[in-house]
Design a protein around this motif. Structure first.
Motif, PDB file in Angstrom:
ATOM      1  N   GLN A  14       0.821  -1.217   0.000  1.00 58.39           N
ATOM      2  CA  GLN A  14       0.000   0.000   0.000  1.00 58.39           C
ATOM      3  C   GLN A  14       0.852   1.263   0.000  1.00 58.39           C
ATOM      4  O   GLN A  14       0.591   2.198  -0.765  1.00 58.39           O
ATOM      5  CB  GLN A  14      -0.921  -0.001   1.220  1.00 58.39           C
ATOM      6  CG  GLN A  14      -1.857   1.203   1.279  1.00 58.39           C
ATOM      7  CD  GLN A  14      -2.829   1.124   2.445  1.00 58.39           C
ATOM      8  OE1 GLN A  14      -3.036   0.059   3.022  1.00 58.39           O
ATOM      9  NE2 GLN A  14      -3.433   2.237   2.801  1.00 58.39           N
ATOM     10  N   LEU A  15       1.887   1.294   0.835  1.00 55.59           N
ATOM     11  CA  LEU A  15       2.748   2.471   0.918  1.00 55.59           C
ATOM     12  C   LEU A  15       3.496   2.678  -0.395  1.00 55.59           C
ATOM     13  O   LEU A  15       3.585   3.802  -0.902  1.00 55.59           O
ATOM     14  CB  LEU A  15       3.734   2.310   2.076  1.00 55.59           C
ATOM     15  CG  LEU A  15       4.722   3.473   2.288  1.00 55.59           C
ATOM     16  CD1 LEU A  15       3.976   4.742   2.676  1.00 55.59           C
ATOM     17  CD2 LEU A  15       5.753   3.109   3.361  1.00 55.59           C
ATOM     18  N   GLN A  16       4.023   1.617  -0.936  1.00 51.08           N
ATOM     19  CA  GLN A  16       4.759   1.713  -2.198  1.00 51.08           C
ATOM     20  C   GLN A  16       3.846   2.160  -3.340  1.00 51.08           C
ATOM     21  O   GLN A  16       4.249   2.960  -4.189  1.00 51.08           O
ATOM     22  CB  GLN A  16       5.397   0.365  -2.529  1.00 51.08           C
ATOM     23  CG  GLN A  16       6.544  -0.036  -1.627  1.00 51.08           C
ATOM     24  CD  GLN A  16       7.013  -1.448  -1.926  1.00 51.08           C
ATOM     25  OE1 GLN A  16       6.208  -2.355  -2.097  1.00 51.08           O
ATOM     26  NE2 GLN A  16       8.334  -1.632  -1.995  1.00 51.08           N
ATOM     27  N   THR A  17       2.628   1.645  -3.364  1.00 59.77           N
ATOM     28  CA  THR A  17       1.680   2.035  -4.407  1.00 59.77           C
ATOM     29  C   THR A  17       1.360   3.515  -4.325  1.00 59.77           C
ATOM     30  O   THR A  17       1.288   4.214  -5.357  1.00 59.77           O
ATOM     31  CB  THR A  17       0.396   1.201  -4.307  1.00 59.77           C
ATOM     32  OG1 THR A  17       0.711  -0.184  -4.480  1.00 59.77           O
ATOM     33  CG2 THR A  17      -0.619   1.613  -5.366  1.00 59.77           C
ATOM     34  N   ALA A  18       1.180   4.022  -3.108  1.00 58.21           N
ATOM     35  CA  ALA A  18       0.911   5.450  -2.927  1.00 58.21           C
ATOM     36  C   ALA A  18       2.071   6.289  -3.442  1.00 58.21           C
ATOM     37  O   ALA A  18       1.873   7.327  -4.085  1.00 58.21           O
ATOM     38  CB  ALA A  18       0.651   5.747  -1.447  1.00 58.21           C
ATOM     39  N   ALA A  64       8.983   8.713  -2.705  1.00 59.40           N
ATOM     40  CA  ALA A  64       8.160   9.848  -3.134  1.00 59.40           C
ATOM     41  C   ALA A  64       7.136  10.120  -2.046  1.00 59.40           C
ATOM     42  O   ALA A  64       6.984   9.332  -1.099  1.00 59.40           O
ATOM     43  CB  ALA A  64       7.465   9.536  -4.459  1.00 59.40           C
ATOM     44  N   ALA A  65       6.440  11.231  -2.168  1.00 61.27           N
ATOM     45  CA  ALA A  65       5.345  11.512  -1.232  1.00 61.27           C
ATOM     46  C   ALA A  65       4.270  10.446  -1.394  1.00 61.27           C
ATOM     47  O   ALA A  65       4.188   9.766  -2.415  1.00 61.27           O
ATOM     48  CB  ALA A  65       4.761  12.892  -1.513  1.00 61.27           C
ATOM     49  N   THR A  66       3.444  10.309  -0.397  1.00 63.03           N
ATOM     50  CA  THR A  66       2.327   9.354  -0.494  1.00 63.03           C
ATOM     51  C   THR A  66       1.005  10.058  -0.769  1.00 63.03           C
ATOM     52  O   THR A  66      -0.037   9.415  -0.872  1.00 63.03           O
ATOM     53  CB  THR A  66       2.207   8.541   0.807  1.00 63.03           C
ATOM     54  OG1 THR A  66       2.002   9.445   1.903  1.00 63.03           O
ATOM     55  CG2 THR A  66       3.473   7.723   1.052  1.00 63.03           C
ATOM     56  N   THR A  67       1.052  11.370  -0.886  1.00 60.23           N
ATOM     57  CA  THR A  67      -0.178  12.153  -1.096  1.00 60.23           C
ATOM     58  C   THR A  67      -0.072  13.021  -2.355  1.00 60.23           C
ATOM     59  O   THR A  67      -0.565  14.143  -2.397  1.00 60.23           O
ATOM     60  CB  THR A  67      -0.464  13.040   0.132  1.00 60.23           C
ATOM     61  OG1 THR A  67       0.715  13.833   0.412  1.00 60.23           O
ATOM     62  CG2 THR A  67      -0.814  12.200   1.345  1.00 60.23           C
TER      63      THR A  67
END
Length: 297
Positions: A14-18, A64-67
């Motif tokens: 999930q974190l990597q996908t974001a 990278a940022a997650t948002t």
């Protein structure tokens, strides 16, 4: 979408996908100012490449940022003019509506901007009723909805690429040649033919009221009105096709498009052989025969 698909295939968490989506958002843009140049198709290819590259980089530890989509300085804020778009709105249809099902895969019938297709359909339906001599045309009014004028930005095209984004050229070519295929965009000379140049200033595009600000996929219909020099007015209204999953072209139209494209590289015997195999693809034990046919072997 390329980043999301690549993230899924690469097994990102999930974190990597974001982070992949955020990184891809920094690569996702294009300018309508480049419509009618080589850069227009580069937009789609570059965005897809950016999405796949983003997922691959994150897979290897790139951060990278997650948002990047919904953040204060993210994609949605930047591309909404800073109006503060509701970041939860897109989530309401997530997993419920799929564009591959509705509106569906839109196969382009003509090798030019999709905004020309419904007017061209109207024109060719009209010519099924009455043959039109382009030399007898006094004026052509093309009634469209809100979106097409934002894409069909070349009212006086001077190159084949500009012609792809010109209702003036595509309708003029249809009048002169009776078709709009690859040959009509072979080179700039096609656009500069004297008979085409005579028609271009006679063709006007006008917006139907009531669709202000709406995207092309919600438009109702387009209409073409041709005024002849003797005062006769010929008109044809063509509704936009909504039914999926394959819209915009009939099976017969797909065959015609395949022949138009494949004949550029293959002898007609191989074109026919390839098409016959494609029509019966489910019955083939493998794709070896198809690969031999399309390679000209």
């Amino acid at each position: 979408s390329a980043a999301a698909a690549a993230a899924k295939l690469l097994g990102l968490n999930q974190l990597q996908t974001a982070m992949a989506l955020s990184l891809a958002a920094s690569n996702a843009c294009g300018l309508r100012e480049n419509f009618g140049t080589m850069t227009k198709p580069f937009h789609a290819g570059n965005a897809s490449r950016g999405g796949v590259t983003a997922a691959m980089l994150v897979k290897r530890g790139y951060l990278a940022a997650t948002t990047g989509l919904e953040g204060r300085f993210g994609f949605m804020h930047a591309f909404s003019g800073g109006r503060g778009e509701d970041v939860n709105e897109p989530l309401k249809q997530l997993g419920k509506a799929f564009f591959l099902e509705q509106p569906g895969v839109n196969i382009k019938k003509y090798p030019c901007c999709g905004s020309t297709h419904t007017p061209l359909d109207a024109f060719f339906k009209l010519t099924q009723k009455k043959k039109i001599d382009h030399r007898e045309v006094e004026a052509v009014d093309v009634m469209v909805d809100f979106d097409p004028p934002r894409s069909l930005i070349h009212s006086d095209p001077h190159s084949a690429l500009e012609g792809k984004f010109s209702i003036q050229y595509t309708i003029a070519a249809a009048l002169v040649d009776g078709k709009v295929g690859l040959a009509q965009f072979d080179d700039d000379a096609q656009v500069m033919r004297p008979e085409i140049r005579a028609l271009v200033p006679k063709i006007k595009m006008k917006r139907n009221p009531g669709y202000e600000g709406k995207p092309s996929w919600v438009e109702a219909s387009n209409e073409i009105r041709i005024t002849l020099k003797d005062g006769t007015v010929l008109a044809q209204n063509e509704p936009r096709t909504y039914e999926g999953p394959v819209i915009g072209v009939t099976p017969e139209g797909m065959d015609l498009k395949f022949r138009d494209c494949a004949s550029r590289a293959l002898p007609m015997a191989k074109v026919n052989e390839s098409l016959e195999i494609l029509h019966n693809l489910e019955k083939q034990a493998s794709i070896d025969m198809l690969m031999r046919a399309v390679s000209g072997a």
